[in-house]
Design a protein around this motif. Structure first.
Motif, PDB file in Angstrom:
ATOM      1  N   UNK A   1      36.563  17.251  35.288  1.00  0.00           N
ATOM      2  CA  UNK A   1      37.702  18.014  35.786  1.00  0.00           C
ATOM      3  C   UNK A   1      37.199  19.338  36.349  1.00  0.00           C
ATOM      4  N   UNK A   2      37.546  19.648  37.591  1.00  0.00           N
ATOM      5  CA  UNK A   2      37.087  20.877  38.234  1.00  0.00           C
ATOM      6  C   UNK A   2      38.283  21.771  38.515  1.00  0.00           C
ATOM      7  N   UNK A   3      38.028  23.087  38.470  1.00  0.00           N
ATOM      8  CA  UNK A   3      39.093  24.046  38.755  1.00  0.00           C
ATOM      9  C   UNK A   3      39.111  24.354  40.236  1.00  0.00           C
ATOM     10  N   UNK A   4      40.262  24.783  40.723  1.00  0.00           N
ATOM     11  CA  UNK A   4      40.367  25.160  42.130  1.00  0.00           C
ATOM     12  C   UNK A   4      39.656  26.483  42.354  1.00  0.00           C
ATOM     13  N   UNK A   5      38.880  26.596  43.433  1.00  0.00           N
ATOM     14  CA  UNK A   5      38.218  27.866  43.702  1.00  0.00           C
ATOM     15  C   UNK A   5      39.245  28.930  44.052  1.00  0.00           C
ATOM     16  N   UNK A   6      38.899  30.183  43.737  1.00  0.00           N
ATOM     17  CA  UNK A   6      39.805  31.288  44.032  1.00  0.00           C
ATOM     18  C   UNK A   6      39.966  31.448  45.529  1.00  0.00           C
ATOM     19  N   UNK A   7      41.148  31.846  45.929  1.00  0.00           N
ATOM     20  CA  UNK A   7      41.407  32.122  47.332  1.00  0.00           C
ATOM     21  C   UNK A   7      40.546  33.297  47.767  1.00  0.00           C
ATOM     22  N   UNK A   8      39.941  33.177  48.960  1.00  0.00           N
ATOM     23  CA  UNK A   8      38.998  34.187  49.422  1.00  0.00           C
ATOM     24  C   UNK A   8      39.709  35.241  50.275  1.00  0.00           C
ATOM     25  N   UNK A   9      39.546  36.490  49.862  1.00  0.00           N
ATOM     26  CA  UNK A   9      40.104  37.620  50.611  1.00  0.00           C
ATOM     27  C   UNK A   9      38.964  38.503  51.083  1.00  0.00           C
ATOM     28  N   UNK A  10      38.921  38.748  52.385  1.00  0.00           N
ATOM     29  CA  UNK A  10      37.973  39.703  52.960  1.00  0.00           C
ATOM     30  C   UNK A  10      38.761  40.925  53.421  1.00  0.00           C
ATOM     31  N   UNK A  11      38.339  42.082  52.968  1.00  0.00           N
ATOM     32  CA  UNK A  11      38.957  43.343  53.363  1.00  0.00           C
ATOM     33  C   UNK A  11      37.936  44.148  54.153  1.00  0.00           C
ATOM     34  N   UNK A  12      38.327  44.632  55.313  1.00  0.00           N
ATOM     35  CA  UNK A  12      37.412  45.407  56.158  1.00  0.00           C
ATOM     36  C   UNK A  12      37.902  46.844  56.224  1.00  0.00           C
ATOM     37  N   UNK A  13      37.115  47.751  55.663  1.00  0.00           N
ATOM     38  CA  UNK A  13      37.464  49.160  55.629  1.00  0.00           C
ATOM     39  C   UNK A  13      37.778  49.589  54.213  1.00  0.00           C
ATOM     40  N   UNK A  14      37.076  50.639  53.723  1.00  0.00           N
ATOM     41  CA  UNK A  14      37.248  51.077  52.338  1.00  0.00           C
ATOM     42  C   UNK A  14      37.882  52.449  52.251  1.00  0.00           C
ATOM     43  N   UNK A  15      38.776  52.759  53.200  1.00  0.00           N
ATOM     44  CA  UNK A  15      39.616  53.932  53.060  1.00  0.00           C
ATOM     45  C   UNK A  15      40.724  53.636  52.061  1.00  0.00           C
ATOM     46  N   UNK A  16      41.741  54.471  51.982  1.00  0.00           N
ATOM     47  CA  UNK A  16      42.805  54.257  50.993  1.00  0.00           C
ATOM     48  C   UNK A  16      43.445  52.869  51.073  1.00  0.00           C
ATOM     49  N   UNK A  17      43.711  52.384  52.284  1.00  0.00           N
ATOM     50  CA  UNK A  17      44.358  51.085  52.419  1.00  0.00           C
ATOM     51  C   UNK A  17      43.476  49.941  51.981  1.00  0.00           C
ATOM     52  N   UNK A  18      42.240  49.913  52.470  1.00  0.00           N
ATOM     53  CA  UNK A  18      41.334  48.828  52.135  1.00  0.00           C
ATOM     54  C   UNK A  18      40.909  48.824  50.682  1.00  0.00           C
ATOM     55  N   UNK A  19      40.669  50.008  50.143  1.00  0.00           N
ATOM     56  CA  UNK A  19      40.244  50.124  48.746  1.00  0.00           C
ATOM     57  C   UNK A  19      41.332  49.595  47.807  1.00  0.00           C
ATOM     58  N   UNK A  20      42.563  50.020  48.032  1.00  0.00           N
ATOM     59  CA  UNK A  20      43.663  49.543  47.184  1.00  0.00           C
ATOM     60  C   UNK A  20      43.903  48.053  47.389  1.00  0.00           C
ATOM     61  N   UNK A  21      43.738  47.576  48.614  1.00  0.00           N
ATOM     62  CA  UNK A  21      43.911  46.142  48.873  1.00  0.00           C
ATOM     63  C   UNK A  21      42.878  45.330  48.106  1.00  0.00           C
ATOM     64  N   UNK A  22      41.630  45.805  48.104  1.00  0.00           N
ATOM     65  CA  UNK A  22      40.573  45.072  47.413  1.00  0.00           C
ATOM     66  C   UNK A  22      40.838  45.010  45.908  1.00  0.00           C
ATOM     67  N   UNK A  23      41.200  46.140  45.312  1.00  0.00           N
ATOM     68  CA  UNK A  23      41.465  46.158  43.873  1.00  0.00           C
ATOM     69  C   UNK A  23      42.683  45.308  43.526  1.00  0.00           C
ATOM     70  N   UNK A  24      43.725  45.407  44.348  1.00  0.00           N
ATOM     71  CA  UNK A  24      44.932  44.613  44.088  1.00  0.00           C
ATOM     72  C   UNK A  24      44.645  43.127  44.204  1.00  0.00           C
ATOM     73  N   UNK A  25      43.865  42.764  45.227  1.00  0.00           N
ATOM     74  CA  UNK A  25      43.500  41.362  45.398  1.00  0.00           C
ATOM     75  C   UNK A  25      42.700  40.831  44.223  1.00  0.00           C
ATOM     76  N   UNK A  26      41.768  41.636  43.735  1.00  0.00           N
ATOM     77  CA  UNK A  26      40.969  41.207  42.588  1.00  0.00           C
ATOM     78  C   UNK A  26      41.838  41.036  41.347  1.00  0.00           C
TER      79      UNK A  26
END
Length: 456
Positions: A1-26
């Motif tokens: 039995x195998x688990x489904x791989x996590x959905x892949x999110x790529x965020x480009x840019x680590x300003x306020x928007x990208x940084x919060x998006x990355x943490x929220x996605x994780x």
């Protein structure tokens, strides 16, 4: 039995928007890769919001003492050490970089130092350190930020005519400084260097200072600048701004020239969105001009299926906290945790110069109903010998639609004002809330409870 791989999110840019998006996605269980070609924190942390506030705070004592001295309540001098201020600023920003990197690592976000070189359906191409990498994605969040605007004849040349970043890094204050642009950046930097003893000349083609705000705000700003001795000139056209014999030479329409040791170009920002392949993925732009094109987004901040644009690059609101809000929403939408449209409500904006400016919601237009109160009656403003300004409330159908304030500590009203506007308060709600005494917010209370009148 195998688990489904996590959905892949790529965020480009680590300003306020990208940084919060990355943490929220994780946090939402996505497999997140954050791509940033430069420093974590984007413009806000490195060359904008945070450095300017540090400079404003560390020079404020000069202005505070001058205000009390005019009242013959104090005497003496304050001499800020700009080199020491800059060294402390760098330490604070470096510490923030380290904290951000640690937070990303703890959250399980992969941080890649690289430049986005192309996009294809389901694939982001990046390059950095002499290597290239293809990053497959199920969702892509573009947090590309913005860049300083310029126009022919008025652009930084790296000599005496500069952009914001080098001006924020001066270790010695210039004897004279010309600033082109009377928005938030221009007004804040004018305050800093005036306090440091620089002769400041501020010009803008717009008919008033702080042109995006209520015209009556501009009158207060102009009044304060005149008292301080800043040469502020709205409504003037700049013909050229060049370095000549090591100094900045500003030429105005009509032929008048102004010479200064340095000049700052602060005339707004444009999107930095030219990435090969975006258009082929269905991404549309607001303007065909190269390097000046905001990415068009829909109700869910998607520019194309599975591709989001957040923060400055979509041109909605060029504020760090707006970018953070958008980044959180986009990541949650990508994770299936949000299904409705992005609807943040009113977004506050502040200028932290002298005087401070705060606005949330609508600007009252002629014919609208308003109520207002002056800072001159506020005991805190009186104690600080800084009383110019007012708070103004815009009303529609007996509900608050906007609040504007200009004056001592106006930015401190922003959170409460945002609550009031977002909840569309009535006068009764304002009457029911107990405001602390003495406090700057009492001017906001007086404005809420003041007699309504038609704005001229």
């Amino acid at each position: 039995m195998t688990s489904n791989p996590a959905k892949r999110l790529v965020v480009v840019g680590a300003g306020p928007g990208g940084y919060e998006a990355a943490l929220t996605g994780a946090t939402a269980g996505l497999a997140v890769t954050l791509v940033e070609r430069g420093k974590l924190g984007g413009t806000c942390l490195n060359w904008g919001c945070i450095p300017t506030k540090h400079l404003l705070a560390t020079t404020l004592a000069v202005e505070a003492l001058a205000a009390q001295a005019k009242q013959k309540l104090a005497s003496g001098t304050v001499t800020p050490d700009l080199a020491a201020i800059q060294a402390k600023k760098k330490k604070l920003i470096a510490a923030t970089h380290s904290a951000m990197a640690a937070t990303l690592q703890k959250a399980g976000v992969r941080h890649v130092t690289a430049n986005l070189t192309g996009v294809a359906p389901g694939l982001a191409q990046v390059a950095g350190g002499g290597e290239t990498e293809d990053l497959p994605f199920d969702a892509l969040i573009l947090a590309l930020g913005s860049r300083a605007a310029s126009f022919p004849g008025v652009k930084p040349d790296g000599q005496a005519v500069l952009g914001v970043a080098p001006v924020l890094d001066f270790t010695e204050a210039p004897e004279s400084l010309v600033i082109v642009g009377a928005g938030a950046i221009g007004l804040e930097i004018a305050a800093v260097y005036h306090r440091l003893g620089t002769k400041v000349t501020l010009v803008d083609a717009a008919p008033r200072l702080a042109p995006a705000e209520d015209p009556d705000v501009a009158k207060v700003v102009a009044q304060v600048m005149r008292r301080q001795g800043i040469d502020a000139r709205p409504g003037v056209t700049v013909e050229s701004l060049v370095t000549e014999d090591g100094r900045a030479k500003l030429t105005l329409a009509g032929g008048e020239t102004i010479l200064a040791d340095k000049a700052l170009v602060a005339i707004g920002r444009f999107a930095a969105t030219v990435v090969p392949g975006l258009a082929d993925c269905g991404v549309a732009f607001a303007d065909p001009s190269p390097n000046r094109s905001w990415i068009k987004t829909g109700d869910t901040l998607e520019a194309a299926p599975g591709i989001y644009a957040v923060g400055d690059c979509n041109g909605r609101v060029l504020l760090a906290h707006a970018a953070s809000s958008q980044g959180v929403y986009a990541a949650r939408h990508a994770a299936g945790m949000e299904t409705g449209p992005y609807a943040p409500g009113p977004i506050p904006g502040c200028y932290y110069g002298s005087p401070e400016i705060m606005r949330v919601g609508a600007i009252a237009a002629p014919g609208d109903l308003v109520s207002e109160a002056a800072f001159v009656a506020n005991p805190i403003a009186q104690a600080h010998a800084d009383t110019p300004g007012f708070a103004r409330v815009a009303w529609k159908n007996d509900k608050v639609t906007g609040i504007t304030a200009v004056g001592h500590g106006a930015s401190t009203m922003a959170t409460l004002a945002t609550v009031i506007v977002s909840q569309a308060w009535t006068r009764n709600q304002a009457e029911e809330l107990i405001f602390p005494h003495p406090g700057l917010d009492e001017t906001l209370k007086a404005a809420l409870l003041g007699e309504k009148k038609v704005k001229a």
